[in-house]
Design a protein around this motif. Structure first.
Motif, PDB file in Angstrom:
ATOM      1  N   PHE A 213       0.847  -1.188   0.000  1.00 51.86           N
ATOM      2  CA  PHE A 213       0.000   0.000   0.000  1.00 51.86           C
ATOM      3  C   PHE A 213       0.880   1.235   0.000  1.00 51.86           C
ATOM      4  O   PHE A 213       2.005   1.213   0.504  1.00 51.86           O
ATOM      5  N   GLN A 214       0.366   2.331  -0.529  1.00 53.92           N
ATOM      6  CA  GLN A 214       1.097   3.593  -0.528  1.00 53.92           C
ATOM      7  C   GLN A 214       1.139   4.125   0.904  1.00 53.92           C
ATOM      8  O   GLN A 214       0.123   4.204   1.577  1.00 53.92           O
ATOM      9  N   GLU A 215       2.330   4.497   1.355  1.00 54.48           N
ATOM     10  CA  GLU A 215       2.481   4.980   2.724  1.00 54.48           C
ATOM     11  C   GLU A 215       2.292   6.490   2.795  1.00 54.48           C
ATOM     12  O   GLU A 215       2.456   7.198   1.805  1.00 54.48           O
ATOM     13  N   ALA A 216       1.933   6.954   3.994  1.00 56.25           N
ATOM     14  CA  ALA A 216       1.748   8.382   4.252  1.00 56.25           C
ATOM     15  C   ALA A 216       2.598   8.762   5.457  1.00 56.25           C
ATOM     16  O   ALA A 216       2.932   7.911   6.292  1.00 56.25           O
ATOM     17  N   ASP A 217       2.923  10.047   5.573  1.00 59.17           N
ATOM     18  CA  ASP A 217       3.669  10.484   6.751  1.00 59.17           C
ATOM     19  C   ASP A 217       2.714  10.633   7.933  1.00 59.17           C
ATOM     20  O   ASP A 217       1.494  10.504   7.794  1.00 59.17           O
ATOM     21  N   LEU A 218       3.259  10.891   9.101  1.00 60.90           N
ATOM     22  CA  LEU A 218       2.473  10.961  10.328  1.00 60.90           C
ATOM     23  C   LEU A 218       1.388  12.032  10.249  1.00 60.90           C
ATOM     24  O   LEU A 218       0.229  11.793  10.606  1.00 60.90           O
ATOM     25  N   GLY A 219       1.722  13.226   9.774  1.00 61.01           N
ATOM     26  CA  GLY A 219       0.744  14.303   9.673  1.00 61.01           C
ATOM     27  C   GLY A 219      -0.421  13.952   8.770  1.00 61.01           C
ATOM     28  O   GLY A 219      -1.581  14.215   9.097  1.00 61.01           O
ATOM     29  N   LYS A 220      -0.121  13.351   7.627  1.00 63.27           N
ATOM     30  CA  LYS A 220      -1.172  12.940   6.691  1.00 63.27           C
ATOM     31  C   LYS A 220      -2.040  11.849   7.306  1.00 63.27           C
ATOM     32  O   LYS A 220      -3.263  11.847   7.141  1.00 63.27           O
TER      33      LYS A 220
END
Length: 144
Positions: free
Chosen positions: A21-28
């Motif tokens: 899966f595409q990862e996101a940063d903590l804020g997102k």
């Protein structure tokens, strides 16, 4: 070991093609969770009926006082964010309602909708960084 956060919407095709899966940063990831809280009605989550917020119950309520409506929604959202987004602290929630007028020249119709601006501020537990989230919703029917 660092936690992995994933972007939404999920592309379930990746499962069948055995891709990640595409990862996101903590804020997102925090923003995605707050959006999920906003768009989930109380009782909709099968395993946790308290997850969500009161926007769905307030959406079709006759708005006698915008100030009272804003405060009810703000309290509901604040309670849910502090309960279900543990990665934030010092959370504040601002809700402001306004009217937006839109003219449709093809039909010669003017439509007035209620717009709700939502601002969430806080600090991220793991880093102490300031966090900011902002979105706007249009009521009856609810849209973003």
């Amino acid at each position: 070991m660092a936690a992995s956060f994933y972007s939404k919407p999920f592309n379930f095709k990746n499962i069948f093609e055995q891709r990640e899966f595409q990862e996101a940063d903590l804020g997102k990831s925090i923003s995605n969770n707050i959006q999920l809280i906003i768009f989930t009605r109380y009782g909709e989550h099968r395993f946790n009926p308290d997850f969500g917020c009161e926007i769905w119950d307030l959406d079709f309520e006759l708005i006698v006082s915008e100030t009272i409506w804003e405060e009810k929604f703000r309290k509901s959202l604040f309670r849910s964010i502090t309960e279900y987004e543990k990665r934030l602290y010092d959370v504040t929630v601002e809700v402001k309602m306004s009217e937006v007028e839109k003219f449709y020249p093809q039909r010669n119709v003017t439509e007035i909708k209620k717009k709700v601006d939502i601002v969430v501020k806080g600090k991220i537990n793991s880093t102490g960084e300031k966090y900011f989230f902002s979105t706007a919703l249009f009521l009856s029917p609810l849209t973003s």
